[in-house]
Design a protein around this motif. Structure first.
Motif, short mmCIF file in Angstrom:
data_model
loop_
_atom_site.label_atom_id
_atom_site.label_comp_id
_atom_site.label_asym_id
_atom_site.label_seq_id
_atom_site.Cartn_x
_atom_site.Cartn_y
_atom_site.Cartn_z
N GLU A 29 19.39 35.80 28.76
CA GLU A 29 19.79 36.72 27.68
C GLU A 29 21.24 37.12 27.84
OE1 GLU A 29 17.09 40.08 26.66
OE2 GLU A 29 15.64 38.89 27.82
N ILE A 30 21.65 37.38 29.09
CA ILE A 30 23.04 37.78 29.34
C ILE A 30 23.99 36.67 28.92
CG2 ILE A 30 24.69 38.25 31.19
CD1 ILE A 30 22.54 39.94 32.48
N ARG A 31 23.61 35.45 29.25
CA ARG A 31 24.46 34.32 28.89
C ARG A 31 24.67 34.28 27.37
NH1 ARG A 31 24.96 29.59 32.23
NH2 ARG A 31 23.08 30.17 33.34
N THR A 32 23.57 34.41 26.63
CA THR A 32 23.67 34.36 25.17
C THR A 32 24.52 35.51 24.64
OG1 THR A 32 21.37 33.74 25.35
CG2 THR A 32 22.28 33.90 23.14
N LEU A 33 24.28 36.72 25.19
CA LEU A 33 25.02 37.88 24.70
C LEU A 33 26.52 37.73 24.93
CD1 LEU A 33 22.69 40.79 25.79
CD2 LEU A 33 23.47 40.31 23.48
N VAL A 34 26.87 37.31 26.13
CA VAL A 34 28.30 37.17 26.44
C VAL A 34 28.91 36.09 25.55
CG1 VAL A 34 29.97 36.54 28.21
CG2 VAL A 34 28.12 38.08 28.76
N LYS A 35 28.16 35.04 25.33
CA LYS A 35 28.66 33.98 24.46
C LYS A 35 28.87 34.52 23.03
CE LYS A 35 29.07 29.35 23.58
NZ LYS A 35 29.98 29.43 22.46
N ASP A 36 27.93 35.35 22.55
CA ASP A 36 28.07 35.95 21.22
C ASP A 36 29.33 36.79 21.15
OD1 ASP A 36 25.82 34.79 20.34
OD2 ASP A 36 24.56 36.58 20.43
N ILE A 37 29.53 37.63 22.19
CA ILE A 37 30.72 38.49 22.21
C ILE A 37 31.97 37.63 22.20
CG2 ILE A 37 31.99 40.18 23.60
CD1 ILE A 37 29.26 41.18 24.61
N TRP A 38 31.97 36.62 23.04
CA TRP A 38 33.11 35.71 23.12
C TRP A 38 33.40 35.08 21.77
CZ3 TRP A 38 36.90 33.91 26.31
CH2 TRP A 38 37.45 32.65 26.02
N ASP A 39 32.34 34.55 21.11
CA ASP A 39 32.54 33.87 19.82
C ASP A 39 33.13 34.82 18.79
OD1 ASP A 39 31.64 31.52 20.81
OD2 ASP A 39 29.60 31.71 20.02
N THR A 40 32.59 36.06 18.77
CA THR A 40 33.12 37.03 17.81
C THR A 40 34.60 37.29 18.06
OG1 THR A 40 30.98 38.09 18.10
CG2 THR A 40 32.58 39.25 16.76
N ARG A 41 34.93 37.45 19.32
CA ARG A 41 36.32 37.76 19.66
C ARG A 41 37.24 36.59 19.35
NH1 ARG A 41 37.09 42.20 23.05
NH2 ARG A 41 38.84 41.22 24.11
N LYS A 93 31.15 45.10 14.59
CA LYS A 93 31.44 46.13 13.60
C LYS A 93 32.95 46.33 13.42
CE LYS A 93 30.09 50.37 14.12
NZ LYS A 93 29.26 51.18 15.03
N GLU A 94 33.66 46.37 14.53
CA GLU A 94 35.09 46.67 14.49
C GLU A 94 35.88 45.44 14.03
OE1 GLU A 94 36.74 49.52 15.48
OE2 GLU A 94 34.82 50.56 15.76
N ASP A 95 37.00 45.71 13.38
CA ASP A 95 37.87 44.60 13.01
C ASP A 95 38.84 44.26 14.13
OD1 ASP A 95 36.80 44.15 10.58
OD2 ASP A 95 38.06 45.64 9.57
N THR A 96 39.11 45.25 14.98
CA THR A 96 40.04 44.99 16.09
C THR A 96 39.25 44.61 17.34
OG1 THR A 96 39.95 47.33 16.55
CG2 THR A 96 41.84 46.55 15.28
N PHE A 97 39.99 44.26 18.38
CA PHE A 97 39.32 43.89 19.63
C PHE A 97 38.89 45.16 20.36
CE2 PHE A 97 42.14 40.44 18.60
CZ PHE A 97 41.33 39.35 18.79
N THR A 98 37.61 45.21 20.75
CA THR A 98 37.14 46.37 21.50
C THR A 98 37.44 46.15 22.98
OG1 THR A 98 34.98 45.37 21.71
CG2 THR A 98 35.31 46.84 19.84
#
Lengths: 186, 224
Positions: free
Chosen positions: A112-124, A80-85
């Motif tokens: 599931e954790i692996r996928t989530l962290v990967k998603d967060i990483w990719d977004t960042r 959602k955010e444009d900046t880094f959370t």
């Protein structure tokens, strides 16, 4: 810096383990550890936790943030955010990787954790690329990088710094007479 | 057996109380700080030989204690792992300094020569010997392969001009440890204006090394 060196730094973070052996207090150079009693949780650095885990001498308690619900919230916020959370741990990526690789049986819903962290990483990382792009195209001289982790900085370091140096070289050669023009590092 | 090791620990703790009171853990933190700063700064930083020496002392002390312990002791293996980790940081730190000395040797020696009486030295005595030897060897080598076959007026090389200087204008990433105010940011192009920024404690920045070089040596910022 090599990413294995970032991982090396991440291994200094502490994590809770539940040992299945007993041992007195250990007086390490970097601080005291223990005592270890079977069944009683104790804080140790990750490098020791992984070693003990591999020798099947302990169970690792995953850090509080390594939880599907919390990570899902984080992912939504990050998207959602444009900046880094703010991230839950300055070494969230490395710790996830290390703990999931060596102790996935102690972590509920590891996949599931692996996928989530990967998603967060990719977004960042996508945000990081965007901001690097605008940093370069606007010829900025200073950037604030709060909430970025060392691993994230490290993925972009070599490329970004080299490009900035190259551009600086080209630019300073364009301005004849400037004393900064004598670039000899090639 | 475990007595030997518990002794090791308490000895080590007392040992360090020498000059400025620093716990071994703080010492290791200092070494890691110096390691990262040296890794990321474009130029050679001031040597930290007290830290290096203290760490070496700790390591050999612990090593000596471990010699007395039976093989297969659970504590000993943990101590060995820790020693290996510290040794890795230490050698990586020293290696990155040597790499810079090899890369910038004439400039390093020049700075060492022009340093004032009371100023802290840039190189440790060993590094100084290394730099001088490296300089001499490079010179001999150049003479042997090429210079002596050149016409007489071309037989000298000015090392200071031949070897590139460290590029202080490179960008670095840094984390602020003590709040700093009014850091001047120079503009990238002529049509931009210069401006000042405040560096808040704990914040991270990307900027040119030249602007913040004094802050790195004073320990107010940490390169990352």
């Amino acid at each position: 810096m090599d990413s294995s060196e970032v991982e090396f730094l991440a291994e200094k973070e502490t994590v809770k383990i539940i040992p299945n052996f007993s041992l007195d207090r250990i007086y390490l150079i970097g601080g005291d550890l223990g005592p270890f009693n079977p069944g009683l949780p104790v804080d140790v650095p990750v490098w020791l936790a992984l070693n003990l885990k591999q020798r099947q001498k302990c169970r690792i308690v995953p850090p509080a943030w390594m939880d599907v619900e919390k990570l899902e919230e984080m992912r939504e916020l990050e998207r959602k955010e444009d900046t880094f959370t703010p991230v839950p741990s300055p070494y969230y990526m490395e710790l996830t990787k290390l703990l999931l690789n060596y102790a996935s049986d102690n972590i509920p819903k590891a996949d599931e954790i692996r996928t989530l962290v990967k998603d967060i990483w990719d977004t960042r990382i996508a945000k990081l690329r965007l901001s690097a792009d605008s940093f370069i195209s606007q010829l900025e001289a200073h950037a604030k990088l709060d909430n970025l982790t060392l691993m994230e900085i490290n993925t972009i370091r070599a490329f970004l710094l080299d490009s900035l140096n190259c551009m600086y070289k080209l630019r300073s050669n364009l301005q004849p007479g400037s004393s900064k023009g004598q670039f000899t590092d090639y | 057996m475990s007595d030997a090791l518990s002794d090791a620990g308490s000895d080590v703790n007392q040992d360090d109380a020498q000059e400025d009171v620093m716990t071994p853990a703080e010492l290791i933190a200092k070494l890691e700080e110096a390691w990262l700063n040296e890794k990321f700064s474009p130029e050679l930083l001031e040597n930290k030989s007290e830290v290096v020496e203290c760490v070496m002392e700790q390591l050999s002390h612990m090593d000596a204690n471990l010699q007395r312990v039976k093989k297969g002791d659970a504590k000993a293996s943990i101590h060995r792992m820790e020693i290996d980790r510290i040794r890795f940081v230490l050698s990586s730190y020293l290696r990155s300094r040597l790499r810079k000395i090899e890369k910038f040797f004439p400039h390093v020696l020049e700075r060492e020569k022009s340093r004032g009486e009371g100023d802290p030295s840039l190189l440790s005595p060993e590094e100084f010997a290394f730099a001088k030897e490296y300089y001499a060897n490079t010179e001999t080598y150049l003479k042997a392969v090429a210079l002596k076959r050149m016409p007489p007026n071309l037989q000298t090389v000015d090392m200071l001009k031949a070897v590139p200087e460290p590029c202080l204008d490179s960008f670095v990433f840094l984390r602020v440890k003590d709040r700093q105010e009014n850091i001047l940011v120079e503009p990238e192009t002529d049509d931009q204006r210069e401006y000042v920024v405040d560096l808040e404690e704990g914040s991270q920045h990307l900027m040119r090394y030249r602007t913040i070089a004094p802050l790195v040596s004073s320990g107010a910022v940490q390169l990352i």
